[in-house]
Design a protein around this motif. Structure first.
Motif, short mmCIF file in Angstrom:
data_model
loop_
_atom_site.label_atom_id
_atom_site.label_comp_id
_atom_site.label_asym_id
_atom_site.label_seq_id
_atom_site.Cartn_x
_atom_site.Cartn_y
_atom_site.Cartn_z
N ALA A 38 0.82 -1.22 0.00
CA ALA A 38 0.00 0.00 0.00
C ALA A 38 0.85 1.26 0.00
O ALA A 38 0.92 2.00 0.99
CB ALA A 38 -0.96 -0.02 1.18
N GLY A 96 6.10 5.41 12.72
CA GLY A 96 5.00 4.83 11.96
C GLY A 96 3.89 4.36 12.88
O GLY A 96 4.02 4.33 14.11
N ILE A 97 2.79 4.01 12.23
CA ILE A 97 1.58 3.61 12.95
C ILE A 97 1.71 2.21 13.54
O ILE A 97 1.23 1.94 14.64
CB ILE A 97 0.39 3.67 11.97
N VAL A 98 2.35 1.32 12.80
CA VAL A 98 2.49 -0.05 13.31
C VAL A 98 3.34 -0.02 14.58
O VAL A 98 3.01 -0.67 15.58
CB VAL A 98 3.08 -0.97 12.23
N TYR A 122 -6.14 -5.30 8.04
CA TYR A 122 -4.71 -5.04 7.78
C TYR A 122 -3.82 -6.04 8.54
O TYR A 122 -3.87 -6.13 9.77
CB TYR A 122 -4.41 -3.60 8.22
N PHE A 125 -1.50 -5.88 12.03
CA PHE A 125 -2.07 -5.98 13.38
C PHE A 125 -1.87 -7.38 13.95
O PHE A 125 -1.48 -7.55 15.11
CB PHE A 125 -3.57 -5.67 13.37
N CYS A 170 -10.20 -0.19 12.16
CA CYS A 170 -9.51 0.39 11.02
C CYS A 170 -10.54 1.25 10.29
O CYS A 170 -11.51 0.72 9.74
CB CYS A 170 -8.99 -0.73 10.13
N ASN A 174 -9.41 -1.10 5.88
CA ASN A 174 -8.49 -1.77 4.94
C ASN A 174 -8.43 -3.23 5.32
O ASN A 174 -8.01 -3.53 6.43
CB ASN A 174 -7.09 -1.14 5.05
N ASP A 202 -7.43 3.25 14.15
CA ASP A 202 -6.38 3.50 13.16
C ASP A 202 -7.03 4.21 11.97
O ASP A 202 -7.74 3.59 11.18
CB ASP A 202 -5.75 2.18 12.74
N ILE A 204 -5.42 5.94 9.53
CA ILE A 204 -4.35 6.31 8.59
C ILE A 204 -4.90 6.57 7.17
O ILE A 204 -4.32 7.34 6.43
CB ILE A 204 -3.24 5.22 8.56
N HIS A 205 -6.04 5.96 6.83
CA HIS A 205 -6.60 6.15 5.47
C HIS A 205 -7.64 7.28 5.43
O HIS A 205 -8.33 7.43 4.42
CB HIS A 205 -7.24 4.85 4.98
N THR A 236 1.67 9.54 5.99
CA THR A 236 2.40 8.66 5.08
C THR A 236 1.54 8.00 4.01
O THR A 236 2.00 7.82 2.89
CB THR A 236 3.15 7.60 5.91
N LYS A 237 0.29 7.61 4.34
CA LYS A 237 -0.60 7.07 3.29
C LYS A 237 -1.09 8.22 2.41
O LYS A 237 -1.07 8.15 1.20
CB LYS A 237 -1.84 6.39 3.88
N LEU A 245 8.20 6.61 7.51
CA LEU A 245 7.83 5.89 8.75
C LEU A 245 7.70 6.82 9.96
O LEU A 245 8.45 6.73 10.93
CB LEU A 245 8.84 4.77 9.03
C1 LIG Z 1 -4.59 0.37 8.47
C2 LIG Z 1 -3.13 0.60 8.34
N1 LIG Z 1 -2.41 0.97 9.40
C3 LIG Z 1 -1.09 1.20 9.33
C4 LIG Z 1 -0.42 1.04 8.13
C5 LIG Z 1 1.07 1.27 8.05
O1 LIG Z 1 1.47 2.23 8.93
P1 LIG Z 1 3.02 2.62 9.09
O2 LIG Z 1 3.65 2.50 7.74
O3 LIG Z 1 2.95 4.02 9.58
O4 LIG Z 1 3.59 1.69 10.11
C6 LIG Z 1 -1.13 0.65 7.00
C7 LIG Z 1 -0.43 0.44 5.72
O5 LIG Z 1 -0.95 -0.08 4.78
C8 LIG Z 1 -2.51 0.44 7.10
O6 LIG Z 1 -3.24 0.08 6.04
#
Ligand SMILES: Cc1ncc(COP(=O)(O)O)c(C=O)c1O
Length: 391
Positions: A38, A96-98, A122, A125, A170, A174, A202, A204-205, A236-237, A245
């Motif tokens: 993605a 980053g989010i993860v 996603y 997780f 999410c 996603n 989350d 992010i989208h 980042t998205k 990141l």
């Molecule tokens: C729902 C979701 N969260 C987090 C991420 C990635 O986050 P990061 O790259 O900031 O760790 C993605 C990437 O596809 C995503 O779809």
């Protein structure tokens, strides 16, 4: 003003999506089409490139410290684009989010605790929950009559064991591309309060929403949930800066924030200079670029969804948000190995495999449409040919 059709060759740029496609999917980058990871095949808004040029010209890349412009860019964006007033003190910056999600698990749960996911969802997780020795609790999404996913909170409530501590939403979803309604978000917030669960949303989208749809930030849908809420957001998205990141963990409640802060310190990380610089520049100068991008993505989505729908037995979900089209191949009567081989080996397209998104994803493939339109049209042509015998 922005030319998303401009051909861009990402091969030999250390790209995960293009340079590891052959290794991971058996699809050669010589003539293959990468539709898995993605990220987008577009340059970011000009403000980002200018900021990077400025940094190169300035020439010294020491530790990042004064983050007032960065925080102001975030709060400005959330207020302007989402109607959400964020207290700058509530924002923590992670790699980053993860990574931010992993710190949440360490801050708010213990090994063996249950973490609820609405599956399919996603894949990272799952990986992070399991690697932290917490238990994944899957709550399968159900399909509504219009083909979209919905949460089944009654079934989830009936299945709770008492070991669950945290719910991950999410939003937008996603894969599946769902923009959750205010009512659905409110119902989930009520569910979390009733069962004393923490809610990690989350989002992010949240900027990648098709014209005609509106994302509602969780704290606006359910103001009462903020004392048990963690929000995850990032540039980042939205602006195609995944390699930077850098993400935001936004926690309105001061007590929860303190607990997160302790785990964050324990992780030994602090903000990445380049990530903060590009994020600031993107939020400061990216509005018009994003508006144009969303219109372009809607055009791409229409082409892919129409092309997939024309294949007997293939059912793409309506794409209300994200650039990740989710298509069900169950109706072809083929096994996942069979339909995936047709897409990868025969059509030369690398999608994401549905199985990686957990229960309910087995008969699906996910196609990333954030690429030049000519490439999406070519993908549709190849898919039609690979399944022509079903016509
Ligand atoms: C729902 C979701 N969260 C987090 C991420 C990635 O986050 P990061 O790259 O900031 O760790 C993605 C990437 O596809 C995503 O779809």
């Amino acid at each position: 003003m922005f030319d998303f059709d401009e051909p861009i060759d990402r091969r030999n740029t250390h790209s995960l999506k293009w340079d590891l496609m052959e290794e991971r999917h058996g699809v050669s980058a010589d003539n293959g089409i990468a539709m898995w990871v993605a990220d987008m095949d577009f340059r970011p808004p000009p403000s980002v490139t200018e900021a990077l040029r400025g940094e190169v010209a300035q020439g010294v890349h020491g530790y990042y410290g004064d983050d007032r412009a960065y925080k102001a860019a975030i709060t400005g964006w959330m207020a302007r684009r989402h109607g959400w007033e964020v207290d700058p003190a509530a924002i923590a910056t992670t790699h980053g989010i993860v990574a931010g999600f992993a710190i949440c698990l360490q801050a708010f749960t213990e090994p063996g605790d249950g973490v609820i996911l609405f599956s399919p969802v996603y894949h990272a997780f799952y990986r992070v929950i399991r690697a932290n020795r917490r238990e994944v609790v899957e709550s399968p999404l159900v399909r509504r009559e219009d083909g979209r996913y919905a949460m089944d909170l009654a079934a989830l409530g009936a299945a709770l064991t008492g070991r669950e501590r945290l719910v991950v939403l999410c939003s937008p979803h996603n894969p599946g591309g769902r923009v959750w309604s205010r009512e659905e978000l409110g119902a989930l917030a009520d569910f979390c309060a009733a069962h004393d669960l923490l809610l990690v949303s989350d989002e992010i989208h949240h900027d990648l929403v098709m014209p005609g749809y509106r994302h509602v930030p969780m704290p606006l849908a359910a103001p009462g949930v903020v004392d048990r809420l963690v929000m995850l957001t990032a540039t980042t998205k939205t602006f195609n800066l995944a390699g930077a990141l850098t993400g935001n963990v936004i926690i309105p409640d001061a007590a929860l924030r303190r607990r997160f802060g302790e785990a964050h310190v324990a992780s030994g990380t602090s903000p990445n200079r380049f990530g903060a610089l590009v994020a600031t520049a993107a939020y400061a100068g990216g509005d018009a670029w994003l508006d144009a991008l969303n219109i372009y993505l809607a055009g791409n989505a229409a082409i892919l969804v129409e092309g997939l729908s024309a294949i007997p037995g293939v059912r793409p979900m309506p794409l209300d948000a994200t650039y990740l089209a989710w298509a069900d191949f169950a109706g072809t009567g083929m096994t996942p190995e069979e339909f995936t081989a047709r897409v990868e080996r025969d059509a030369g397209i690398a999608p994401s495999h549905g199985t990686t998104f957990g229960a309910g994803g087995e008969s699906f493939l996910r196609f990333n449409i954030a690429t030049q339109r000519a490439r999406v049209a070519e993908a549709v042509r190849r898919l039609g040919a690979a399944f022509a015998d079903l016509q």
